[in-house]
Write an enzyme that holds these catalytic residues in place. Sequence first.
Site, PDB file in Angstrom:
ATOM      1  N   TYR A 188      30.892  82.312  -2.336  1.00  0.00           N
ATOM      2  CA  TYR A 188      29.984  82.226  -3.488  1.00  0.00           C
ATOM      3  C   TYR A 188      30.621  82.896  -4.714  1.00  0.00           C
ATOM      4  O   TYR A 188      30.646  82.317  -5.810  1.00  0.00           O
ATOM      5  CB  TYR A 188      28.652  82.889  -3.155  1.00  0.00           C
ATOM      6  CG  TYR A 188      27.696  82.947  -4.315  1.00  0.00           C
ATOM      7  CD1 TYR A 188      26.968  81.831  -4.687  1.00  0.00           C
ATOM      8  CD2 TYR A 188      27.528  84.129  -5.042  1.00  0.00           C
ATOM      9  CE1 TYR A 188      26.089  81.873  -5.774  1.00  0.00           C
ATOM     10  CE2 TYR A 188      26.654  84.185  -6.115  1.00  0.00           C
ATOM     11  CZ  TYR A 188      25.939  83.057  -6.469  1.00  0.00           C
ATOM     12  OH  TYR A 188      25.082  83.114  -7.543  1.00  0.00           O
ATOM     13  N   SER A 227      26.896  83.818 -12.384  1.00  0.00           N
ATOM     14  CA  SER A 227      26.413  84.991 -11.653  1.00  0.00           C
ATOM     15  C   SER A 227      27.230  86.204 -12.058  1.00  0.00           C
ATOM     16  O   SER A 227      28.401  86.070 -12.466  1.00  0.00           O
ATOM     17  CB  SER A 227      26.552  84.758 -10.149  1.00  0.00           C
ATOM     18  OG  SER A 227      26.399  85.962  -9.422  1.00  0.00           O
TER      19      SER A 227
END
Length: 282
Positions: free
Chosen positions: A149, A136
């Site tokens: 995350y 990501s």
Amino acid sequence: MLITGASSGIGRELARQLARRARTLVLVARREERLEALRDELLERNPTLGVLVERCDLAHPDDVDSLLDSLSRHLVRVDVLVNNAGLGDYSLYEQESWSHIHQMLQVNVTAPLLLTHRLLRHMVERKRGGILNISSGGARTFVPGLAVYAATKHFLDGFTESLRLELLGTGVVVTQVAPGPVDTEFSEVAGTRERVGGPPAWLRISAAQCAREAIDGFDRAAPLVYPGLAYRWMMHFSSLLPRGVLRAAGLPAAKQLRYGTSLLEPAHPDRGQHVLLAGGPE
């Protein structure tokens, strides 16, 4: 080829595009019915393709062990591992349940580590293969509201870059893909689509484009892929910025999440000062 998180989003698009060139695809996810529907779709388009559906909850290491045992029983040798599955949640850290934090760690960190560890040695022995890690853009910046995350993706970033160096000259390719906003279920599940301070809508790309650029980068043995032209330029520019500037960029989201106000609104005297969220430059 083995693809985790293949039941939707980027994983499903990766399966669709890789089916044109693979002999066998192993589709892994929790939702078996979706995997079966994808298998039927792929076989209709590619009748000679081998497709193995494996229901697996990556949050449970025992399930991962069962998956690997099943591959051995079916005599499947994985030449390319795609660690695509990911889990996130948009929330203040102290308001997260520990069970959900642990689940994120298992899916985003433990599962790709375990799968890579169990499958990589055979690739090295055969002197060919590859690891494609779908990470990501959060691996390269700070994301208030997604602390765990982002931390898992920072871990995956360090792991992938270090592993790539270890494997130079072995014939095994290692590529990391760091997408920005992509049209998938992840935004709805994690609650990030409408978050304040998030990437603008014009940076959003389709899952199909993300998968296509990921595969192209892997074919080129690229170390890091930022899918989407505008997003790629933004990430290259942000990599030149000092950490203090990146902290400041996260202030609107941080203050909105904590206090329900924007930076343009005066801070309530009982709510502290937003400058404490930023820290100083380094």
